[in-house]
Design a protein around this motif. Structure first.
Motif, short mmCIF file in Angstrom:
data_model
loop_
_atom_site.label_atom_id
_atom_site.label_comp_id
_atom_site.label_asym_id
_atom_site.label_seq_id
_atom_site.Cartn_x
_atom_site.Cartn_y
_atom_site.Cartn_z
N ILE A 110 5.37 23.96 2.41
CA ILE A 110 6.06 23.24 1.34
C ILE A 110 6.04 21.74 1.59
O ILE A 110 5.84 20.94 0.67
CB ILE A 110 7.51 23.75 1.20
N LEU A 111 6.23 21.34 2.84
CA LEU A 111 6.33 19.93 3.19
C LEU A 111 4.98 19.26 3.44
O LEU A 111 4.91 18.04 3.63
CB LEU A 111 7.20 19.76 4.43
N LEU A 112 3.90 20.05 3.42
CA LEU A 112 2.59 19.52 3.79
C LEU A 112 2.17 18.29 2.97
O LEU A 112 1.72 17.30 3.56
CB LEU A 112 1.54 20.62 3.68
N PRO A 113 2.28 18.29 1.63
CA PRO A 113 1.85 17.09 0.88
C PRO A 113 2.62 15.84 1.28
O PRO A 113 2.04 14.74 1.35
CB PRO A 113 2.12 17.47 -0.58
N LEU A 114 3.92 15.98 1.52
CA LEU A 114 4.71 14.82 1.95
C LEU A 114 4.27 14.33 3.33
O LEU A 114 4.17 13.13 3.57
CB LEU A 114 6.19 15.16 1.97
N ARG A 119 5.40 10.58 3.86
CA ARG A 119 6.69 10.40 3.19
C ARG A 119 7.71 11.38 3.74
O ARG A 119 7.40 12.51 4.07
CB ARG A 119 6.54 10.61 1.68
N SER A 120 8.96 10.93 3.83
CA SER A 120 10.04 11.81 4.25
C SER A 120 10.61 12.54 3.04
O SER A 120 10.71 11.95 1.96
CB SER A 120 11.16 10.99 4.92
N PRO A 121 10.99 13.79 3.21
CA PRO A 121 11.53 14.52 2.07
C PRO A 121 12.93 14.05 1.69
O PRO A 121 13.70 13.61 2.56
CB PRO A 121 11.56 15.97 2.56
N ASP A 122 13.22 14.13 0.41
CA ASP A 122 14.58 13.96 -0.07
C ASP A 122 15.28 15.29 0.19
O ASP A 122 15.00 16.29 -0.48
CB ASP A 122 14.55 13.63 -1.57
N ARG A 123 16.17 15.33 1.18
CA ARG A 123 16.71 16.61 1.63
C ARG A 123 17.49 17.33 0.53
O ARG A 123 17.42 18.55 0.41
CB ARG A 123 17.62 16.41 2.85
N ASP A 124 18.23 16.58 -0.30
CA ASP A 124 18.98 17.21 -1.38
C ASP A 124 18.03 17.87 -2.38
O ASP A 124 18.25 18.99 -2.83
CB ASP A 124 19.86 16.19 -2.10
N CYS A 156 4.50 26.94 -5.49
CA CYS A 156 5.24 26.22 -6.54
C CYS A 156 6.16 25.17 -5.92
O CYS A 156 6.24 24.03 -6.41
CB CYS A 156 6.05 27.21 -7.38
N ALA A 157 6.88 25.56 -4.88
CA ALA A 157 7.78 24.61 -4.22
C ALA A 157 7.00 23.44 -3.64
O ALA A 157 7.43 22.28 -3.73
CB ALA A 157 8.57 25.32 -3.11
N ARG A 158 5.85 23.73 -3.04
CA ARG A 158 4.99 22.68 -2.48
C ARG A 158 4.59 21.67 -3.56
O ARG A 158 4.53 20.46 -3.31
CB ARG A 158 3.74 23.31 -1.86
N ALA A 159 4.31 22.17 -4.77
CA ALA A 159 3.93 21.27 -5.86
C ALA A 159 5.12 20.48 -6.39
O ALA A 159 4.97 19.33 -6.81
CB ALA A 159 3.29 22.08 -6.98
N LEU A 160 6.31 21.08 -6.38
CA LEU A 160 7.49 20.44 -6.97
C LEU A 160 8.15 19.40 -6.08
O LEU A 160 8.67 18.39 -6.57
CB LEU A 160 8.53 21.51 -7.33
N VAL A 161 8.14 19.64 -4.77
CA VAL A 161 8.90 18.78 -3.85
C VAL A 161 8.50 17.31 -3.91
O VAL A 161 9.36 16.43 -3.87
CB VAL A 161 8.82 19.34 -2.41
N PRO A 162 7.21 16.96 -4.04
CA PRO A 162 6.87 15.52 -4.11
C PRO A 162 7.22 14.86 -5.45
O PRO A 162 7.02 13.66 -5.61
CB PRO A 162 5.34 15.52 -3.89
#
Length: 252
Positions: A110-114, A119-124, A156-162
Motif C-alpha cells: 500500500i505504501l510503495l508508491p509513496l 513522500r511520508s504518508p498522511d497517517r489519518d 485499491c488502497a495503494r492507488a488511493l493513499v497518494p
C-alpha cells in the motif's frame, strides 16, 4: 485550454499501430472529458480501443495525433522523465492481475508508491483508507496469504493513499468471483462518493459498469455511445444495439 472540471481529457486523439497494409487505427479521433469526482466506465468489444484509450489518457502510451491532458498538464512534448513523474504524482492504477510485490506485506505494498516518491504518508488518511478497505487485520500478510478479493483491495488502497488526480482501473474485477468483485466495485464507488476520487474503469462487464456514474462505449476506435447513471439492464440493451448495428454494417 484545460477545463478545471476535467481530471483528464482527450481531444481528437488518434493512435495507429503498424504501417502500410498492417496499419491498424486503434483510436480514431476520440474526444472525451473525464469529469472530476465521478466514476466513468469505458466499454466496448475486444479490439474496440478501450484499453488503448485508457493507456493514452494515463500517459502510458503516446498518441499519434490530438491532445491529452491530465488535470492542467498537457502530455504532448513531455519527456520520459516528466511522464514518469506525472504518473507517479497524479495518477493511480489498479490492474486485473493486482500487480502486488510478493515479498512485501499488504501494508508495504500500500505504501510503495509513496516510498518510491520519497513522500511520508498522511497517517489519518492512511488509517481511513485501511479501514475503508477492511484490511487492518491483514496488513502484515503477504499477497500469497490473501484471497484474490483481499489482494485487489490492497491494490485499491495503494492507488488511493497518494490521493492522485485520477485512478485508472483496467478490468479490476476480471480475476475475482462475483462476491469479491462486487465488494471491490462498491469500494471504488465509495471512494468517488465519499472521498471525491475520480475513477476511470475499463470493463466488459455490464454489472461492473452499472456501478459507474457514466458509461462510454467504444467500437472500432470511436465513441459510439454515452450513458449517465446507468443500470445493468440499460447497459446490456445498449451493448446489444451496438452489436446489432455493427453486424448490420458488416453485412451491408
Amino acid at each position: 485550454m484545460s477545463s478545471p472540471e476535467a481530471a483528464a481529457r482527450a481531444v481528437d486523439v488518434w493512435k495507429v499501430y503498424g504501417s502500410g497494409e498492417t496499419e491498424v487505427a486503434a483510436l480514431r479521433g476520440v474526444t472525451l472529458t473525464i469529469e472530476r469526482g465521478r466514476f466513468t466506465a469505458i466499454m466496448g468489444p475486444s479490439g474496440s480501443g478501450k484499453s488503448t484509450l485508457m493507456h493514452c489518457l494515463a500517459g502510458l502510451d503516446a498518441i499519434d495525433k490530438g491532445e491529452v491532458h491530465v488535470g492542467d498538464a498537457a502530455l504532448a512534448g513531455m519527456s520520459d522523465k516528466q511522464l514518469t513523474a506525472l504518473r507517479r504524482d497524479r495518477v493511480g492504477f489498479i490492474f486485473q492481475q493486482f500487480n502486488l510485490l510478493p515479498t512485501l506485506t499488504a501494508e508495504e505494498n500500500i505504501l510503495l508508491p509513496l516510498n518510491i516518491a520519497g513522500r511520508s504518508p498522511d497517517r489519518d488518511w492512511l488509517d481511513r483508507i485501511i479501514d475503508t478497505v477492511g484490511l487492518r487485520p491483514r496488513l502484515g500478510h503477504r499477497p500469497t496469504e490473501l484471497s484474490g478479493g483481499q489482494q485487489q483491495r490492497v491494490a485499491c488502497a495503494r492507488a488511493l493513499v497518494p490521493r492522485p488526480q485520477v485512478i485508472f482501473a483496467d478490468e479490476p474485477t476480471g480475476n475475482l468471483d462475483s462476491q469479491s468483485g462486487a465488494g471491490v466495485l462498491a469500494l471504488l464507488q465509495q471512494s468517488v462518493r465519499e472521498f471525491g476520487q475520480t475513477i476511470v474503469m475499463v470493463t466488459h462487464d455490464a454489472r461492473a459498469a452499472s456501478y459507474a456514474d457514466r458509461v462510454v462505449f467504444l467500437a472500432d476506435g470511436r465513441i459510439v455511445g454515452d450513458l449517465t447513471d446507468p443500470d445493468e439492464g440499460v447497459v446490456l440493451d445498449t451493448i446489444r444495439k451496438l452489436d446489432a448495428d455493427s453486424a448490420a454494417v458488416e453485412a451491408a
